[in-house]
Design a protein around this motif. Structure first.
Motif, PDB file in Angstrom:
ATOM      1  N   ALA A 346      -5.839  -4.757  -5.622  1.00  0.00           N
ATOM      2  CA  ALA A 346      -6.681  -4.190  -4.568  1.00  0.00           C
ATOM      3  C   ALA A 346      -6.020  -4.325  -3.196  1.00  0.00           C
ATOM      4  O   ALA A 346      -6.076  -3.398  -2.375  1.00  0.00           O
ATOM      5  CB  ALA A 346      -8.042  -4.881  -4.571  1.00  0.00           C
ATOM      6  N   LEU A 347      -5.387  -5.462  -2.922  1.00  0.00           N
ATOM      7  CA  LEU A 347      -4.730  -5.652  -1.627  1.00  0.00           C
ATOM      8  C   LEU A 347      -3.597  -4.662  -1.430  1.00  0.00           C
ATOM      9  O   LEU A 347      -3.374  -4.158  -0.328  1.00  0.00           O
ATOM     10  CB  LEU A 347      -4.205  -7.086  -1.520  1.00  0.00           C
ATOM     11  N   VAL A 348      -2.855  -4.368  -2.496  1.00  0.00           N
ATOM     12  CA  VAL A 348      -1.746  -3.419  -2.381  1.00  0.00           C
ATOM     13  C   VAL A 348      -2.258  -1.982  -2.412  1.00  0.00           C
ATOM     14  O   VAL A 348      -1.784  -1.130  -1.652  1.00  0.00           O
ATOM     15  CB  VAL A 348      -0.719  -3.654  -3.505  1.00  0.00           C
ATOM     16  N   ALA A 349      -3.243  -1.700  -3.251  1.00  0.00           N
ATOM     17  CA  ALA A 349      -3.726  -0.328  -3.403  1.00  0.00           C
ATOM     18  C   ALA A 349      -4.440   0.172  -2.160  1.00  0.00           C
ATOM     19  O   ALA A 349      -4.338   1.356  -1.812  1.00  0.00           O
ATOM     20  CB  ALA A 349      -4.655  -0.235  -4.609  1.00  0.00           C
ATOM     21  N   PHE A 350      -5.181  -0.695  -1.458  1.00  0.00           N
ATOM     22  CA  PHE A 350      -5.960  -0.259  -0.300  1.00  0.00           C
ATOM     23  C   PHE A 350      -5.262  -0.532   1.028  1.00  0.00           C
ATOM     24  O   PHE A 350      -5.523   0.159   2.007  1.00  0.00           O
ATOM     25  CB  PHE A 350      -7.327  -0.945  -0.306  1.00  0.00           C
ATOM     26  N   ASP A 386     -15.148  -7.332  -2.512  1.00  0.00           N
ATOM     27  CA  ASP A 386     -15.810  -7.726  -3.766  1.00  0.00           C
ATOM     28  C   ASP A 386     -14.858  -8.524  -4.651  1.00  0.00           C
ATOM     29  O   ASP A 386     -15.252  -9.545  -5.227  1.00  0.00           O
ATOM     30  CB  ASP A 386     -16.291  -6.484  -4.506  1.00  0.00           C
ATOM     31  N   ARG A 387     -13.641  -8.083  -4.751  1.00  0.00           N
ATOM     32  CA  ARG A 387     -12.680  -8.800  -5.593  1.00  0.00           C
ATOM     33  C   ARG A 387     -12.231 -10.104  -4.960  1.00  0.00           C
ATOM     34  O   ARG A 387     -11.906 -11.059  -5.670  1.00  0.00           O
ATOM     35  CB  ARG A 387     -11.486  -7.881  -5.872  1.00  0.00           C
ATOM     36  N   LEU A 388     -12.213 -10.167  -3.647  1.00  0.00           N
ATOM     37  CA  LEU A 388     -11.901 -11.423  -2.973  1.00  0.00           C
ATOM     38  C   LEU A 388     -12.982 -12.467  -3.230  1.00  0.00           C
ATOM     39  O   LEU A 388     -12.680 -13.635  -3.519  1.00  0.00           O
ATOM     40  CB  LEU A 388     -11.748 -11.177  -1.472  1.00  0.00           C
ATOM     41  N   ALA A 389     -14.244 -12.066  -3.165  1.00  0.00           N
ATOM     42  CA  ALA A 389     -15.335 -13.007  -3.450  1.00  0.00           C
ATOM     43  C   ALA A 389     -15.297 -13.476  -4.899  1.00  0.00           C
ATOM     44  O   ALA A 389     -15.527 -14.664  -5.189  1.00  0.00           O
ATOM     45  CB  ALA A 389     -16.680 -12.337  -3.143  1.00  0.00           C
TER      46      ALA A 389
END
Length: 492
Positions: A346-350, A386-389
């Motif tokens: 998610a960090l790379v994709a967004f 959401d994925r960070l939480a």
């Protein structure tokens, strides 16, 4: 025909005749399988038909006399108890060299390690307790480190000297701990870090079979590449990954020259260099760069007479075209059951982070839904939040006592302060971070119509890298591919 004695005789499923089978059974050790080749290598024992010999049987051990437990030793702390940790520790600068290196007896080493009670181990025991409380070590890990320190003190030839890291690397053969023991010794200022760097180990594996003179010349070049040079030609230290690429590129040519009988790189001519280079492609360009750096430094140090690469034109690397990724694959990894994989993707994709930036993120870099990175404040997308939480919940449940300040940790890095490897958690993922980052930048380029300044500032790219993505605007295949994909943002 028998596969072992080569006689014309009926054989069974194992390809052996009856004589070879009986010979192997006669020499078979208890608890081990038949070794037909070894048993019949030095001859066979003949016997009369229908008169089989009695095989040897292992006798059962008779119960020996019951031994009394050893009496406790008198120590500074009392009978059988370790003494208090010394406030200061005097370390000897001298080492006792080894005349004959013999492996110790494992049983004797175990008994001595259990009874070991020196000032060094008592001094380090206090540091072990402090590390265990600070980093949240388990009781088992703490005991493993204490046992490893006792093993080191028992194995050492100079009890009062500092401990070499190379000696710590031998502990696994005695079920010892390496990384945590090195951390404790470093905190106690008792460590001599003589471990070879990974690039040095890689270089040794590539050059171990070369002639001595040629290997010495390559070692001079490697030292300059890793540590830099302050004398002409001055050079900054290169990244170990760059050095590894150069070593891998020039290794085929160097090996071929050594196999042809050359003992020194001073014997190599320009014609031999051209013959060793690949015909075209990136391998030719990389080998040219590696050999140019090698011969340039050797000529400056007067280790060769002439630079065979002088005046030779270089081959330009073939530029690659960034390609979009399969959206279904990105969506699959975004919804991975592994929370670390889902967060990293998610960090790379967004936000198009690099693998290095993901591995070096700290817990304090994410505050109030924003990511602080290189002086910038980046609002996190809702799927990333959401994925960070989810990851933070998993981390607090799995390693509740971890003091590691980095965001992504694993089983080995949790009890320490080190960052995880750049390959974590991508080894458990079907996507390469660089390919995903290129897909994200490519989508932004097509969404903005090729705003070079915005692309450069948003992703921290240079002019050449930005132009590499801007050139895709006129690529017919990529334009058609983007038209077929609804939207340019990655899936949530």
């Amino acid at each position: 025909m028998c596969d072992y004695c080569r006689r014309e005789s009926p054989v069974g499923e194992q390809g052996a005749c009856r004589l070879c089978l009986e010979q192997a059974r006669m020499l078979q050790e208890p608890g081990r399988a038949l070794d037909l080749a070894e048993a019949n290598a030095h001859g066979q024992q003949l016997y009369f038909a229908n008169m089989h010999f009695q095989r040897r049987r292992t006798r059962r051990l008779e119960p020996g006399p019951r031994k009394r437990p050893p009496k406790p030793r008198k120590t500074p702390g009392g009978w059988g108890r370790p003494g208090p940790a010394p406030s200061t520790l005097t370390v000897s600068p001298w080492f006792q060299t080894v005349l004959i290196d013999m492996p110790p007896d494992a049983e004797v080493l175990r008994r001595r390690a259990l009874a070991e009670d020196s000032e060094l181990t008592r001094y380090c025991a206090a540091i072990v307790r402090e590390h265990a409380e600070r980093f949240g070590w388990s009781k088992r890990q703490r005991n493993d480190v204490i046992r490893s320190l006792r093993l080191l003190q028992t194995l050492r030839d100079t009890p009062a000297a500092k401990i070499r890291a190379s000696d710590v690397l031998q502990l696994p053969r005695y079920d010892g701990n390496i990384v945590s023991t090195i951390d404790v010794l470093a905190a106690a200022d008792l460590l001599i870090d003589d471990r070879p760097r990974p690039i040095e180990t890689y270089f040794t594996n590539k050059t171990s079979d070369l002639p001595p003179v040629m290997r010495q010349q390559l070692e001079v070049w490697l030292t300059i590449m890793i540590d830099g040079a302050t004398t002409a030609p001055r050079q900054r230290a290169r990244d170990p990954l760059t050095v590894r690429v150069h070593v891998r590129a020039i290794a085929p040519a160097i090996t071929a020259w050594a196999e042809a009988g050359h003992q020194s790189l001073a014997e190599i001519t320009a014609a031999q260099v051209r013959a060793a280079l690949p015909e075209n492609g990136s391998q030719r360009a990389l080998m040219e760069r590696g050999l140019r750096s090698l011969f340039k430094n050797l000529k400056a140090r007067k280790l060769i007479f002439a630079n065979p690469m002088r005046g030779m034109k270089g081959t330009a690397l073939n530029p690659t075209v960034p390609l979009p990724m399969d959206t279904a694959l990105v969506r699959q990894e975004l919804n991975s059951a592994n929370p670390a994989v889902a967060l990293a993707v998610a960090l790379v994709a967004f936000h198009a982070l690099t693998a290095k930036e993901v591995s070096e993120l700290l817990l304090t870099d994410t505050v109030d839904g924003k990511l602080r990175l290189n002086g910038r404040s980046i609002p996190l997308a809702q799927p990333v939040r959401d994925r960070l939480a989810r990851w933070l919940d998993h981390r607090s449940r799995t390693w509740p006592n971890s003091r590691n300040p980095h965001l992504l940790i694993h089983q080995k890095s949790a009890p320490r302060l080190l960052a995880a490897s750049r390959r974590y958690p991508w080894k458990q993922c079907a996507i390469r971070p660089q390919a995903l980052r290129e897909d994200r930048i490519l989508a932004e380029v097509h969404a903005t119509g090729g705003d070079a300044r915005r692309i450069s500032d948003l992703f921290g790219l240079g002019i050449e890298s930005t132009n590499r993505y801007l050139d895709t605007l006129e690529h017919a295949d990529l334009a058609a591919a983007r038209e077929d994909v609804p939207g340019t943002s990655p899936p949530g």
